[in-house]
Write a protein that holds these residues in place. Structure first.
Motif, PDB file in Angstrom:
ATOM      1  N   LYS A  42       0.862  -1.168   0.000  1.00 13.45           N
ATOM      2  CA  LYS A  42       0.000   0.000   0.000  1.00 13.45           C
ATOM      3  C   LYS A  42       0.908   1.230   0.000  1.00 13.45           C
ATOM      4  N   VAL A  43       0.606   2.197  -0.833  1.00 19.72           N
ATOM      5  CA  VAL A  43       1.498   3.338  -1.030  1.00 19.72           C
ATOM      6  C   VAL A  43       0.751   4.640  -0.778  1.00 19.72           C
ATOM      7  N   VAL A  44       1.404   5.550  -0.057  1.00 22.16           N
ATOM      8  CA  VAL A  44       0.922   6.922   0.062  1.00 22.16           C
ATOM      9  C   VAL A  44       1.961   7.812  -0.610  1.00 22.16           C
ATOM     10  N   GLY A  45       1.602   8.357  -1.761  1.00 25.89           N
ATOM     11  CA  GLY A  45       2.498   9.244  -2.488  1.00 25.89           C
ATOM     12  C   GLY A  45       2.284  10.680  -2.050  1.00 25.89           C
ATOM     13  N   VAL A  46       3.363  11.352  -1.703  1.00 26.41           N
ATOM     14  CA  VAL A  46       3.289  12.716  -1.166  1.00 26.41           C
ATOM     15  C   VAL A  46       4.102  13.645  -2.068  1.00 26.41           C
ATOM     16  N   ALA A  47       3.540  14.791  -2.400  1.00 25.86           N
ATOM     17  CA  ALA A  47       4.243  15.812  -3.176  1.00 25.86           C
ATOM     18  C   ALA A  47       3.435  17.096  -3.132  1.00 25.86           C
ATOM     19  N   ARG A  48       4.005  18.162  -3.672  1.00 28.17           N
ATOM     20  CA  ARG A  48       3.314  19.453  -3.684  1.00 28.17           C
ATOM     21  C   ARG A  48       2.236  19.519  -4.770  1.00 28.17           C
ATOM     22  N   ARG A  49       2.494  18.907  -5.917  1.00 27.34           N
ATOM     23  CA  ARG A  49       1.655  19.119  -7.099  1.00 27.34           C
ATOM     24  C   ARG A  49       0.486  18.133  -7.130  1.00 27.34           C
ATOM     25  N   ALA A  50      -0.685  18.622  -6.743  1.00 26.85           N
ATOM     26  CA  ALA A  50      -1.856  17.760  -6.637  1.00 26.85           C
ATOM     27  C   ALA A  50      -2.250  17.159  -7.977  1.00 26.85           C
ATOM     28  N   GLU A  51      -2.066  17.914  -9.061  1.00 25.36           N
ATOM     29  CA  GLU A  51      -2.475  17.392 -10.367  1.00 25.36           C
ATOM     30  C   GLU A  51      -1.613  16.223 -10.799  1.00 25.36           C
ATOM     31  N   ARG A  52      -0.333  16.260 -10.474  1.00 23.42           N
ATOM     32  CA  ARG A  52       0.544  15.124 -10.782  1.00 23.42           C
ATOM     33  C   ARG A  52       0.217  13.936  -9.894  1.00 23.42           C
ATOM     34  N   LEU A  53      -0.136  14.201  -8.653  1.00 17.81           N
ATOM     35  CA  LEU A  53      -0.498  13.124  -7.733  1.00 17.81           C
ATOM     36  C   LEU A  53      -1.778  12.428  -8.184  1.00 17.81           C
ATOM     37  N   ALA A  54      -2.701  13.186  -8.757  1.00 19.43           N
ATOM     38  CA  ALA A  54      -3.951  12.580  -9.227  1.00 19.43           C
ATOM     39  C   ALA A  54      -3.671  11.546 -10.308  1.00 19.43           C
ATOM     40  N   ALA A  55      -2.739  11.850 -11.191  1.00 21.70           N
ATOM     41  CA  ALA A  55      -2.368  10.894 -12.239  1.00 21.70           C
ATOM     42  C   ALA A  55      -1.712   9.665 -11.640  1.00 21.70           C
ATOM     43  N   LEU A  56      -0.891   9.865 -10.616  1.00 17.60           N
ATOM     44  CA  LEU A  56      -0.248   8.728  -9.954  1.00 17.60           C
ATOM     45  C   LEU A  56      -1.291   7.843  -9.285  1.00 17.60           C
ATOM     46  N   ALA A  57      -2.225   8.443  -8.570  1.00 18.48           N
ATOM     47  CA  ALA A  57      -3.246   7.667  -7.860  1.00 18.48           C
ATOM     48  C   ALA A  57      -4.108   6.861  -8.823  1.00 18.48           C
ATOM     49  N   SER A  58      -4.357   7.403  -9.992  1.00 17.59           N
ATOM     50  CA  SER A  58      -5.203   6.706 -10.960  1.00 17.59           C
ATOM     51  C   SER A  58      -4.513   5.515 -11.603  1.00 17.59           C
ATOM     52  N   SER A  59      -3.203   5.394 -11.389  1.00 17.32           N
ATOM     53  CA  SER A  59      -2.444   4.327 -12.043  1.00 17.32           C
ATOM     54  C   SER A  59      -2.551   2.996 -11.329  1.00 17.32           C
ATOM     55  N   SER A  60      -2.971   2.993 -10.052  1.00 14.78           N
ATOM     56  CA  SER A  60      -3.029   1.751  -9.293  1.00 14.78           C
ATOM     57  C   SER A  60      -3.976   1.894  -8.116  1.00 14.78           C
ATOM     58  N   PRO A  61      -4.785   0.872  -7.851  1.00 14.12           N
ATOM     59  CA  PRO A  61      -5.649   0.922  -6.665  1.00 14.12           C
ATOM     60  C   PRO A  61      -4.870   0.843  -5.360  1.00 14.12           C
ATOM     61  N   GLU A  62      -3.595   0.483  -5.433  1.00 14.00           N
ATOM     62  CA  GLU A  62      -2.763   0.384  -4.229  1.00 14.00           C
ATOM     63  C   GLU A  62      -2.167   1.726  -3.816  1.00 14.00           C
TER      64      GLU A  62
END
Length: 259
Positions: A30-50
């Motif tokens: 299970k991964v929690v990705g953290v960064a400043r850029r919310a729009e880039r994080l949205a793309a990361l989150a959509s890549s995997s349910p984990e």
């Protein structure tokens, strides 16, 4: 006891952090990705349910406190990958921008300390329930060997190298591994461009280099280190492309055996 481990990866919106988050997810974490850029994080989150994400700036105490509170509410934290960082400028010490130096120290050193302090209680709780926890910090060979034009970045990375060494001693006796991963030349989409502010200058760094490291190479080393038996601690992992014999010694051209 948790069957699936949960890892927090900072700087997850691009480069090494993004590649690391994706690989952990592919390996069942299970991964929690953290960064400043919310729009880039949205793309990361959509890549995997984990993968879940949280927008935060590691230079903001309020952001990091909010991150820690969110993590405490949503599940255990078994591992932290301190990856957020960066470089600005390549001027010699006599002309380097002090504002750039302050920024590099804040994001590369103070940011690592801030996030580590905030998440350490959660890591200790996971170690108590599941037997172990991990702190990985991505530093740089720039923190092991100085080079011309690297003054500000050298200063920041030497400082984080010392910080992590002290942290390992501070946590002696606890089942928490403290691992430093120090990459050399890594070709990513943003690092050199952000540092130099010029696409041609950024591309020239890697010109003629036979297989520089890429983000996926570093990610594979990070994930492998955490998937070793819990008692195996790789204190310092230095990785470079074969073409880079030292910080300032880069072969340009094809790699081939000498006749």
């Amino acid at each position: 006891m948790s069957e699936v481990k949960r890892v927090v990866v900072t700087g997850a919106s691009s480069g090494i952090g993004e590649a690391t988050a994706r690989l952990f997810a592919a390996c069942g974490w299970k991964v929690v990705g953290v960064a400043r850029r919310a729009e880039r994080l949205a793309a990361l989150a959509s890549s995997s349910p984990e993968i879940e994400t949280f927008a935060a700036d590691v230079t903001s105490s309020d952001d990091v406190a909010a991150l820690a509170a969110y993590l405490a509410e949503t599940g255990p934290v078994h591992a932290l990958v301190n990856n957020a960082g960066g470089a600005r400028g390549s001027d010699p010490v006599d002309t380097l921008s002090l504002d750039d130096l302050r920024w590099m120290l804040e994001v590369n050193v103070v940011g690592v300390a801030r996030v580590t302090q905030a998440l350490l209680p959660l890591l200790r709780a996971a170690a108590a329930s599941d037997g172990s926890a991990d702190i990985v910090t991505v530093s740089s060979t720039a923190g092991l060997q100085a080079y011309a034009g690297g003054g500000g970045y050298n200063a920041a990375k030497f400082a984080v190298h010392g910080l992590i060494g002290a942290l390992r001693l501070d946590l002696a006796g606890e089942p928490i591994r403290v691992i430093e991963v120090a990459p050399g030349m890594v070709q990513t989409e943003e690092f050199a461009l952000n540092r130099l502010g010029d696409a041609a200058k950024a591309a020239a760094i890697y010109e003629g280099v036979d297989h520089p490291l890429v983000a996926d190479d570093v990610a594979s080393v990070i994930v492998s280190a955490l998937e070793q038996p819990w008692h195996v601690n790789q204190d310092l992992i230095v990785l470079r492309p074969i073409a880079q014999a030292a910080q300032f010694a880069v072969h340009r051209g094809p790699l081939a055996p000498k006749a």
